[in-house]
Design a protein around this motif. Sequence first.
Motif, PDB file in Angstrom:
ATOM      1  N   LEU A 257     -18.021 -14.102  -5.572  1.00  0.00           N
ATOM      2  CA  LEU A 257     -16.611 -13.818  -5.846  1.00  0.00           C
ATOM      3  C   LEU A 257     -15.718 -14.485  -4.797  1.00  0.00           C
ATOM      4  O   LEU A 257     -16.056 -14.517  -3.616  1.00  0.00           O
ATOM      5  N   ASP A 258     -14.602 -15.023  -5.248  1.00  0.00           N
ATOM      6  CA  ASP A 258     -13.660 -15.674  -4.341  1.00  0.00           C
ATOM      7  C   ASP A 258     -12.723 -14.594  -3.775  1.00  0.00           C
ATOM      8  O   ASP A 258     -11.702 -14.247  -4.369  1.00  0.00           O
ATOM      9  N   LEU A 259     -13.074 -14.057  -2.608  1.00  0.00           N
ATOM     10  CA  LEU A 259     -12.326 -12.958  -2.006  1.00  0.00           C
ATOM     11  C   LEU A 259     -11.480 -13.443  -0.829  1.00  0.00           C
ATOM     12  O   LEU A 259     -11.800 -14.474  -0.203  1.00  0.00           O
ATOM     13  N   MET A 260     -10.421 -12.702  -0.516  1.00  0.00           N
ATOM     14  CA  MET A 260      -9.596 -13.017   0.654  1.00  0.00           C
ATOM     15  C   MET A 260     -10.330 -12.610   1.920  1.00  0.00           C
ATOM     16  O   MET A 260     -11.010 -11.571   1.952  1.00  0.00           O
ATOM     17  N   ASN A 261     -10.169 -13.434   2.987  1.00  0.00           N
ATOM     18  CA  ASN A 261     -10.692 -13.013   4.286  1.00  0.00           C
ATOM     19  C   ASN A 261      -9.650 -12.130   4.976  1.00  0.00           C
ATOM     20  O   ASN A 261      -8.592 -11.819   4.407  1.00  0.00           O
ATOM     21  N   ALA A 262      -9.905 -11.731   6.197  1.00  0.00           N
ATOM     22  CA  ALA A 262      -9.026 -10.777   6.890  1.00  0.00           C
ATOM     23  C   ALA A 262      -7.618 -11.339   7.100  1.00  0.00           C
ATOM     24  O   ALA A 262      -6.614 -10.644   6.853  1.00  0.00           O
ATOM     25  N   SER A 263      -7.501 -12.580   7.546  1.00  0.00           N
ATOM     26  CA  SER A 263      -6.189 -13.186   7.804  1.00  0.00           C
ATOM     27  C   SER A 263      -5.372 -13.295   6.519  1.00  0.00           C
ATOM     28  O   SER A 263      -4.155 -13.026   6.498  1.00  0.00           O
ATOM     29  N   GLU A 264      -6.057 -13.717   5.426  1.00  0.00           N
ATOM     30  CA  GLU A 264      -5.358 -13.860   4.149  1.00  0.00           C
ATOM     31  C   GLU A 264      -4.894 -12.497   3.627  1.00  0.00           C
ATOM     32  O   GLU A 264      -3.805 -12.384   3.044  1.00  0.00           O
ATOM     33  N   PHE A 265      -5.703 -11.473   3.839  1.00  0.00           N
ATOM     34  CA  PHE A 265      -5.298 -10.145   3.389  1.00  0.00           C
ATOM     35  C   PHE A 265      -4.092  -9.641   4.179  1.00  0.00           C
ATOM     36  O   PHE A 265      -3.184  -9.020   3.604  1.00  0.00           O
ATOM     37  N   ASN A 270       1.602  -8.236   4.602  1.00  0.00           N
ATOM     38  CA  ASN A 270       2.937  -8.432   5.184  1.00  0.00           C
ATOM     39  C   ASN A 270       3.967  -8.806   4.125  1.00  0.00           C
ATOM     40  O   ASN A 270       5.106  -8.326   4.147  1.00  0.00           O
ATOM     41  N   ASP A 271       3.572  -9.684   3.198  1.00  0.00           N
ATOM     42  CA  ASP A 271       4.486 -10.079   2.121  1.00  0.00           C
ATOM     43  C   ASP A 271       4.853  -8.879   1.261  1.00  0.00           C
ATOM     44  O   ASP A 271       6.007  -8.738   0.808  1.00  0.00           O
ATOM     45  N   TYR A 272       3.858  -8.035   1.002  1.00  0.00           N
ATOM     46  CA  TYR A 272       4.123  -6.847   0.193  1.00  0.00           C
ATOM     47  C   TYR A 272       5.112  -5.917   0.899  1.00  0.00           C
ATOM     48  O   TYR A 272       6.082  -5.435   0.283  1.00  0.00           O
ATOM     49  N   ARG A 273       4.911  -5.674   2.197  1.00  0.00           N
ATOM     50  CA  ARG A 273       5.808  -4.778   2.940  1.00  0.00           C
ATOM     51  C   ARG A 273       7.207  -5.389   3.074  1.00  0.00           C
ATOM     52  O   ARG A 273       8.212  -4.679   3.012  1.00  0.00           O
ATOM     53  N   TYR A 274       7.225  -6.698   3.246  1.00  0.00           N
ATOM     54  CA  TYR A 274       8.531  -7.368   3.419  1.00  0.00           C
ATOM     55  C   TYR A 274       9.373  -7.226   2.153  1.00  0.00           C
ATOM     56  O   TYR A 274      10.603  -7.072   2.210  1.00  0.00           O
ATOM     57  N   GLY A 275       8.734  -7.269   1.013  1.00  0.00           N
ATOM     58  CA  GLY A 275       9.505  -7.219  -0.237  1.00  0.00           C
ATOM     59  C   GLY A 275       9.675  -5.821  -0.798  1.00  0.00           C
ATOM     60  O   GLY A 275      10.545  -5.608  -1.659  1.00  0.00           O
ATOM     61  N   ASN A 276       8.898  -4.857  -0.349  1.00  0.00           N
ATOM     62  CA  ASN A 276       8.926  -3.548  -0.991  1.00  0.00           C
ATOM     63  C   ASN A 276       9.170  -2.380  -0.030  1.00  0.00           C
ATOM     64  O   ASN A 276       9.755  -1.378  -0.426  1.00  0.00           O
ATOM     65  N   VAL A 277       8.710  -2.481   1.214  1.00  0.00           N
ATOM     66  CA  VAL A 277       8.818  -1.349   2.136  1.00  0.00           C
ATOM     67  C   VAL A 277       9.832  -1.635   3.236  1.00  0.00           C
ATOM     68  O   VAL A 277      10.904  -1.023   3.297  1.00  0.00           O
ATOM     69  N   ASP A 278       9.500  -2.553   4.123  1.00  0.00           N
ATOM     70  CA  ASP A 278      10.385  -2.883   5.245  1.00  0.00           C
ATOM     71  C   ASP A 278      11.146  -4.162   4.910  1.00  0.00           C
ATOM     72  O   ASP A 278      10.880  -5.231   5.455  1.00  0.00           O
ATOM     73  N   THR A 279      12.079  -4.071   3.992  1.00  0.00           N
ATOM     74  CA  THR A 279      12.784  -5.262   3.510  1.00  0.00           C
ATOM     75  C   THR A 279      13.553  -5.936   4.640  1.00  0.00           C
ATOM     76  O   THR A 279      14.350  -5.307   5.336  1.00  0.00           O
ATOM     77  N   GLY A 291      -8.680 -13.191  12.198  1.00  0.00           N
ATOM     78  CA  GLY A 291      -9.716 -14.175  11.901  1.00  0.00           C
ATOM     79  C   GLY A 291     -10.268 -14.050  10.486  1.00  0.00           C
ATOM     80  O   GLY A 291      -9.560 -13.644   9.557  1.00  0.00           O
ATOM     81  N   GLN A 292     -11.546 -14.384  10.349  1.00  0.00           N
ATOM     82  CA  GLN A 292     -12.191 -14.345   9.027  1.00  0.00           C
ATOM     83  C   GLN A 292     -12.569 -12.929   8.594  1.00  0.00           C
ATOM     84  O   GLN A 292     -12.718 -12.658   7.407  1.00  0.00           O
ATOM     85  N   GLY A 293     -12.781 -12.050   9.542  1.00  0.00           N
ATOM     86  CA  GLY A 293     -13.198 -10.701   9.181  1.00  0.00           C
ATOM     87  C   GLY A 293     -14.660 -10.658   8.743  1.00  0.00           C
ATOM     88  O   GLY A 293     -15.463 -11.512   9.103  1.00  0.00           O
ATOM     89  N   THR A 294     -15.031  -9.680   7.963  1.00  0.00           N
ATOM     90  CA  THR A 294     -16.411  -9.493   7.499  1.00  0.00           C
ATOM     91  C   THR A 294     -16.505  -9.734   5.998  1.00  0.00           C
ATOM     92  O   THR A 294     -15.769  -9.115   5.217  1.00  0.00           O
ATOM     93  N   ASN A 295     -17.391 -10.648   5.599  1.00  0.00           N
ATOM     94  CA  ASN A 295     -17.671 -10.868   4.171  1.00  0.00           C
ATOM     95  C   ASN A 295     -18.819  -9.943   3.784  1.00  0.00           C
ATOM     96  O   ASN A 295     -19.988 -10.222   4.041  1.00  0.00           O
ATOM     97  N   TRP A 296     -18.479  -8.823   3.171  1.00  0.00           N
ATOM     98  CA  TRP A 296     -19.483  -7.801   2.889  1.00  0.00           C
ATOM     99  C   TRP A 296     -20.494  -8.246   1.847  1.00  0.00           C
ATOM    100  O   TRP A 296     -21.634  -7.766   1.840  1.00  0.00           O
TER     101      TRP A 296
END
Length: 365
Positions: A257-265, A270-279, A291-296
């Motif tokens: 599966l093509d999953l997001m790593n830690a930095s991408e998540f 941040n984009d979600y909070r910028y547009g919906n929570v902390d505008t 970094g890359q985080g853990t690929n489970w």
Amino acid sequence: MHTKLLKLVTVLAAVLLVSEIASAQTRKVTGTVVDEMGVPLIGSVVASQDGKSGAMTDDKGAFSLNVRSNDQTISVSFLGYLTQNVDILGKNSVKVQLLPDPNNSLNEVVVIGYGEVKKADLTGAVGSVKMSDVKETPGLSVDQALQGRIAGVDIMSTTGEPGAATSIRIRGTRSITASNEPLIVVDGVAGAVTDLNDINSEDIESISVLKDASSTAIYGSRGSNGVVLVTTKGGFTSKPNITFKAQFGVSHIARSLDLMNASEFIRYYNDYRYGNVDTGTIPAYDPTIYGQGTNWLDEISRVAMYQNYNFSISGKENRLHYYAALGYTDQQGVIKGSGMSRVTTRLNLAYKIFKWMTISYRGSY
């Protein structure tokens, strides 16, 4: 008067001379024709080398044929068997053993509840598979080898783990609450195993599936979900047949599966909070420090190795037929911690005391 008598004597002498010459140019060949089991083949066609004379075998498989003195072979044929050219040079009597034509599917013997029958004489709904036809299949288990090979029968593994139980559905699911598994009969013993994977696929000669009521009637209510008849191998050749088979390979997840790593998540969050929570505020988290985080998926999966070894010896000696086999399988699962390792043994013995009595022993571990 004397002239007519002289002509008559001359003609008779010429006829006798021609008959004697013709007799000197031909000879008689006798013999018998049997099948691969030594049973006489009634109605076999025996022809001379030039095809101008022929004969058919009687109820004992015997024949008598006049051939030319210089003929070297005769042709023997029977429907469903391979035609054989037999050497008769210097022989007046021969015994011919014909072998079944492997391309004639109607001559195949199918195991049913009451015994065996040729496919051409089969009337019930019975599916049959010879394991020799699927020997090149890379699967290590019976369910993998038989998937999609019998019409109306679904054979699948209950889970993806190696060694998992096999689920069989014959003509669909019949009950919501009761079991839908068919009765498995191994060498005539009902309920000998509950799962096809309990049997080493290399020890199986053929599998027949009885689907309709007429075929399963002999087993009563136990055969209500269908019956799977398993026939294991035996010894049939006079010389010992020794076989060794080894398999090696690897298994892996075909597509990750093509999953997001830690930095991408973190960027996404941040984009979600910028547009919906902390505008309009500064991003709460710095993606560069994660970094890359853990690929489970990589943590729990692996490239799995498998190895399979099978050794067998079979044959017959006088009235004794024997088959002995030893197998070892070590298969890892693609998920860490899964897999199976097992050793299987089998010993099949059959001793023919009389034509109508055979004592047999079939054991496995």
